[in-house]
Design an enzyme around this catalytic site. Structure first.
Site, mmCIF file in Angstrom:
data_model
loop_
_atom_site.group_PDB
_atom_site.id
_atom_site.type_symbol
_atom_site.label_atom_id
_atom_site.label_comp_id
_atom_site.label_asym_id
_atom_site.label_seq_id
_atom_site.Cartn_x
_atom_site.Cartn_y
_atom_site.Cartn_z
ATOM 1 N N THR A 68 30.093 131.903 -63.201
ATOM 2 C CA THR A 68 28.967 131.304 -62.481
ATOM 3 C C THR A 68 27.632 131.865 -62.952
ATOM 4 O OG1 THR A 68 30.341 130.946 -60.543
ATOM 5 C CG2 THR A 68 27.969 130.951 -60.188
ATOM 6 N N CYS A 69 27.531 133.174 -63.083
ATOM 7 C CA CYS A 69 26.236 133.792 -63.399
ATOM 8 C C CYS A 69 25.637 133.183 -64.661
ATOM 9 C CB CYS A 69 26.400 135.300 -63.554
ATOM 10 S SG CYS A 69 24.925 136.105 -64.159
ATOM 11 N N CYS A 74 22.680 132.800 -62.184
ATOM 12 C CA CYS A 74 21.543 133.664 -62.548
ATOM 13 C C CYS A 74 20.815 133.206 -63.812
ATOM 14 C CB CYS A 74 22.011 135.097 -62.778
ATOM 15 S SG CYS A 74 23.329 135.638 -61.700
ATOM 16 N N LYS A 77 19.139 129.674 -63.621
ATOM 17 C CA LYS A 77 18.114 129.819 -62.579
ATOM 18 C C LYS A 77 16.905 130.579 -63.108
ATOM 19 C CE LYS A 77 18.009 133.424 -60.502
ATOM 20 N NZ LYS A 77 18.755 133.835 -59.333
ATOM 21 N N TYR A 125 30.237 135.866 -74.892
ATOM 22 C CA TYR A 125 31.297 136.371 -74.001
ATOM 23 C C TYR A 125 32.656 136.279 -74.681
ATOM 24 C CZ TYR A 125 28.814 137.431 -69.739
ATOM 25 O OH TYR A 125 28.023 138.039 -68.811
ATOM 26 N N TYR A 212 19.071 132.548 -50.479
ATOM 27 C CA TYR A 212 18.690 132.800 -51.878
ATOM 28 C C TYR A 212 18.476 131.488 -52.640
ATOM 29 C CZ TYR A 212 20.384 137.731 -52.022
ATOM 30 O OH TYR A 212 20.577 139.066 -51.858
ATOM 31 N N GLU A 216 15.005 129.826 -53.966
ATOM 32 C CA GLU A 216 14.757 129.851 -55.419
ATOM 33 C C GLU A 216 14.535 128.440 -55.972
ATOM 34 O OE1 GLU A 216 17.978 132.157 -57.103
ATOM 35 O OE2 GLU A 216 16.922 134.038 -56.721
ATOM 36 N N HIS A 468 -2.207 152.795 -65.053
ATOM 37 C CA HIS A 468 -3.264 151.857 -64.680
ATOM 38 C C HIS A 468 -3.673 150.989 -65.855
ATOM 39 C CE1 HIS A 468 -6.589 150.513 -62.206
ATOM 40 N NE2 HIS A 468 -7.400 150.712 -63.217
ATOM 41 N N GLU A 473 1.735 150.478 -59.957
ATOM 42 C CA GLU A 473 1.076 151.735 -59.587
ATOM 43 C C GLU A 473 0.833 151.831 -58.078
ATOM 44 O OE1 GLU A 473 -3.119 152.297 -60.811
ATOM 45 O OE2 GLU A 473 -3.091 150.198 -61.425
HETATM 46 P P1 NDP Z 1 22.760 132.441 -48.369
HETATM 47 O O1 NDP Z 1 23.832 133.106 -47.604
HETATM 48 O O2 NDP Z 1 21.760 133.274 -49.076
HETATM 49 O O3 NDP Z 1 21.957 131.458 -47.403
HETATM 50 C C1 NDP Z 1 22.633 130.445 -46.729
HETATM 51 C C2 NDP Z 1 21.661 129.611 -45.931
HETATM 52 O O4 NDP Z 1 22.391 128.547 -45.327
HETATM 53 C C3 NDP Z 1 20.996 130.359 -44.794
HETATM 54 O O5 NDP Z 1 19.735 129.799 -44.536
HETATM 55 C C4 NDP Z 1 21.947 130.095 -43.634
HETATM 56 O O6 NDP Z 1 21.324 130.174 -42.382
HETATM 57 C C5 NDP Z 1 22.325 128.659 -43.905
HETATM 58 N N1 NDP Z 1 23.598 128.270 -43.348
HETATM 59 C C6 NDP Z 1 24.780 128.936 -43.401
HETATM 60 N N2 NDP Z 1 25.750 128.245 -42.788
HETATM 61 C C7 NDP Z 1 25.171 127.115 -42.314
HETATM 62 C C8 NDP Z 1 25.650 126.011 -41.570
HETATM 63 N N3 NDP Z 1 26.923 125.937 -41.206
HETATM 64 N N4 NDP Z 1 24.772 125.038 -41.244
HETATM 65 C C9 NDP Z 1 23.476 125.113 -41.632
HETATM 66 N N5 NDP Z 1 22.968 126.141 -42.330
HETATM 67 C C10 NDP Z 1 23.802 127.125 -42.669
HETATM 68 O O7 NDP Z 1 23.523 131.449 -49.365
HETATM 69 P P2 NDP Z 1 23.040 130.691 -50.671
HETATM 70 O O8 NDP Z 1 23.866 129.466 -50.727
HETATM 71 O O9 NDP Z 1 21.571 130.579 -50.721
HETATM 72 O O10 NDP Z 1 23.512 131.681 -51.808
HETATM 73 C C11 NDP Z 1 24.881 132.072 -51.871
HETATM 74 C C12 NDP Z 1 25.023 133.446 -52.400
HETATM 75 O O11 NDP Z 1 24.811 133.447 -53.810
HETATM 76 C C13 NDP Z 1 24.026 134.458 -51.874
HETATM 77 O O12 NDP Z 1 24.395 134.967 -50.638
HETATM 78 C C14 NDP Z 1 24.035 135.500 -52.969
HETATM 79 O O13 NDP Z 1 25.122 136.350 -52.756
HETATM 80 C C15 NDP Z 1 24.254 134.680 -54.218
HETATM 81 N N6 NDP Z 1 22.994 134.421 -54.922
HETATM 82 C C16 NDP Z 1 22.237 135.458 -55.361
HETATM 83 C C17 NDP Z 1 21.053 135.247 -56.015
HETATM 84 C C18 NDP Z 1 20.236 136.389 -56.471
HETATM 85 O O14 NDP Z 1 20.749 137.513 -56.526
HETATM 86 N N7 NDP Z 1 18.952 136.196 -56.785
HETATM 87 C C19 NDP Z 1 20.557 133.896 -56.265
HETATM 88 C C20 NDP Z 1 21.421 132.859 -55.743
HETATM 89 C C21 NDP Z 1 22.586 133.135 -55.113
HETATM 90 P P3 NDP Z 1 21.219 131.566 -41.575
HETATM 91 O O15 NDP Z 1 20.187 132.374 -42.239
HETATM 92 O O16 NDP Z 1 20.815 131.110 -40.225
HETATM 93 O O17 NDP Z 1 22.576 132.195 -41.609
#
Ligand code: NDP
Length: 494
Positions: A68-69, A74, A77, A125, A212, A216, A468, A473
């Site tokens: 996936t990454c 990643c 993205k 890879y 996330y 993003e 600087h 900083e």
């Molecule tokens: P996240 O867990 O970050 O966010 C999920 C979002 O969906 C939150 O707003 C959550 O709400 C909402 N949600 C969860 N369940 C429901 C539901 N049943 N109905 C409606 N809304 C819901 O997941 P993402 O999909 O954004 O990313 C998945 C994972 O991928 C991340 O947790 C991370 O581990 C990884 N990732 C990391 C990145 C990075 O390191 N930069 C970039 C992209 C992904 P609430 O907040 O209320 O729970």
């Protein structure tokens, strides 16, 4: 390379090819010391290190070498992030004396370049694994018992004959997959898996989920000039980050013209003559060309045969102890499949630790309690250690903050402030958390993580001279606390 289509289902990614597969493909049973299922960040590292330490290692991948990454996370993205950032730099050009008009963003051109880069990385890879002496298989693996696997056809090799593998150690590293929620028309939503293969840039984008991925993609597509609306069920985006940073991020999203719809859930999605119509449960109707569902990810365990081997799961994740052992001796799980940290560097670290535990006298040590994290919004947000609301549960705190217009934005009059924050334990002076939103936040927090993970004090930061003029900083020049916070007095935003 043909341009990937969101509807074709054909894999746009390179295959390791016949040369990568074992000569006895489809015949008899092959024996290994260690066999890894899933060639993502964690699986590849585990296989490579174990092979370098002398083990006979095999690895199987069903869809994308690099996982996936590299293919659907990643890397593409971050390339999108750079593409959007380049647009902002061009827009700033005239104020710096570069009299260039702002051109239209060419999504297909970007996609082509991005796909070429991913193909290159996938190849790296494959060749890294081959150079380490790992035997590569393409296909869908299923456990048949504690030490037996069958590999059948998959998208990467649809015609392969079933192949039996026996291994002393089996590592489950299949990662995770986007979660979908159900509502009328929800099948019309795409997920992050499809976004990177869209043939046309959505001019109007709606995003469901304020985590996330939602944040993003909102930032990247807004940077490309799309109209963006984001709906999330909570009061604020990014639940697991410092509350003050979350509020700052929302201010920046508003400044960028992203339409936020907090406290909303999707009610329905319909196809209209001119695109899609997403209706939220507060009655808001959003017109969109694409709707991205980004409501989390869950471990990819379907079809893995866990029940045949007796591997225990809980809430869809494979249960492991701190040595990555499942309940079945000889079967291990690393990365997102165990749903612990769900980040690339932690999966890589787990893969390395496991290989070293099995085949090296001494493994290394990583602090998994303080994992630096970043969200690559247009103005990235990054963090290490405890947020203010977390730290205030057990500590009296001194909070140091700095908010300023980054120098590069001053001449172009580009609005939006950077914000940096240190959370310090008042009694011991130890830095409990460092947080930032602003240009280069992720790179700066990576280095601040050295201070936080090693328990440095605020006084030790103060002994460090500034470099600087930089943004970083600010972290060594914050002299006076912005506020004192008594233990137990912070009410989290939720
Ligand atoms: P996240 O867990 O970050 O966010 C999920 C979002 O969906 C939150 O707003 C959550 O709400 C909402 N949600 C969860 N369940 C429901 C539901 N049943 N109905 C409606 N809304 C819901 O997941 P993402 O999909 O954004 O990313 C998945 C994972 O991928 C991340 O947790 C991370 O581990 C990884 N990732 C990391 C990145 C990075 O390191 N930069 C970039 C992209 C992904 P609430 O907040 O209320 O729970």
């Amino acid at each position: 390379m043909s341009h990937p289509s969101e509807s074709s289902g054909a894999s746009p990614f390179p295959s390791a090819g016949a040369a990568a597969r074992h000569p006895q493909d489809g015949e008899g049973v092959q024996e290994f010391d260690l066999f890894v299922i899933g060639a993502g960040s964690g699986g590849v590292r585990c296989a490579r290190v174990a092979a370098q330490l002398g083990a006979r290692v095999g690895i199987v991948e069903r869809s994308h070498w690099g996982g996936t990454c590299v293919n659907l996370g990643c890397v593409p993205k971050k390339l999108m992030f750079y593409a959007a950032e380049t647009g902002r730099a061009i827009a700033d050009g005239p104020s710096y004396g570069w009299n260039v008009p702002l051109p239209e963003f060419d999504w297909p051109h970007f996609q082509k370049g991005k796909d070429a880069e991913i193909t290159r990385l996938d190849g790296i890879y494959v060749s890294m694994l081959q150079k380490a002496g790992v035997t590569l298989f393409e296909g869908e693996a299923q456990l048949q018992g504690a030490q037996t696997i069958e590999i059948g056809p998959s998208a990467l090799d649809p015609t392969r004959k079933p192949q039996r593998i026996r291994a002393r150690h089996i590592v489950l590293a299949t990662g995770s997959t986007p979660t979908r929620i159900d509502f009328p028309g929800s099948e019309l939503c795409i997920t992050s898996d499809q976004v990177f293969h869209l043939q046309a840039q959505p001019r109007r984008l709606a995003v469901i989920g304020g985590g996330y991925i939602g944040v993003e993609f909102s930032g990247a597509f807004r940077g490309f000039g799309s109209e963006v609306a984001i709906s999330y069920r909570s009061a604020h985006v990014l639940r697991h980050f410092d509350d003050e940073l979350r509020l700052r991020l929302e201010e920046l999203m508003d400044l960028a013209g992203i339409h936020r719809h907090p406290h909303t859930l999707p009610r329905s999605l319909e196809r209209m003559p001119d695109g899609l119509r997403l209706t939220l449960d507060d009655g808001t109707e959003l017109a969109a060309d694409q709707v991205i569902m980004a409501v989390g990810r869950h471990p990819a365990i379907a079809g893995l045969g866990l029940e045949k081997a007796g591997v225990r799961t809980e809430k869809g994740r494979v249960l492991v102890n701190s040595a990555f052992e499942t309940n079945v001796p000889g079967i291990y799980a690393i990365g997102d499949i165990s749903d612990k940290y769900n980040l690339t560097p932690t999966a890589i670290a787990e893969g390395q630790l496991l290989a070293e535990r099995l085949y090296a006298p001494q493994g290394r040590y990583w602090d998994f309690n303080q994992v630096p994290r970043a969200v690559f919004y247009a103005s990235p947000l990054a963090t290490v250690g405890l947020s203010e609301q977390e730290a205030a549960v057990d500590h009296d705190l001194l909070i140091y903050t700095s908010s300023f217009t980054p120098m590069r934005q001053v001449m172009p009059h580009r609005p939006g402030k950077a914000f940096m924050k240190l959370v310090v334990d008042e009694k011991s002076d130890v830095i409990l958390g460092a947080h930032m939103i602003g240009p280069e936040a992720a790179d700066i927090i990576q280095i601040m993580a050295v201070a936080v993970v090693n328990g440095l004090t605020k006084t030790q930061l103060d002994h460090t001279l500034a470099l600087h003029p930089t943004t970083a900083e600010e972290f060594v020049t914050m002299r006076t606390p912005t506020r004192r916070v008594a233990k137990g007095t912070v009410e989290a935003l939720g």
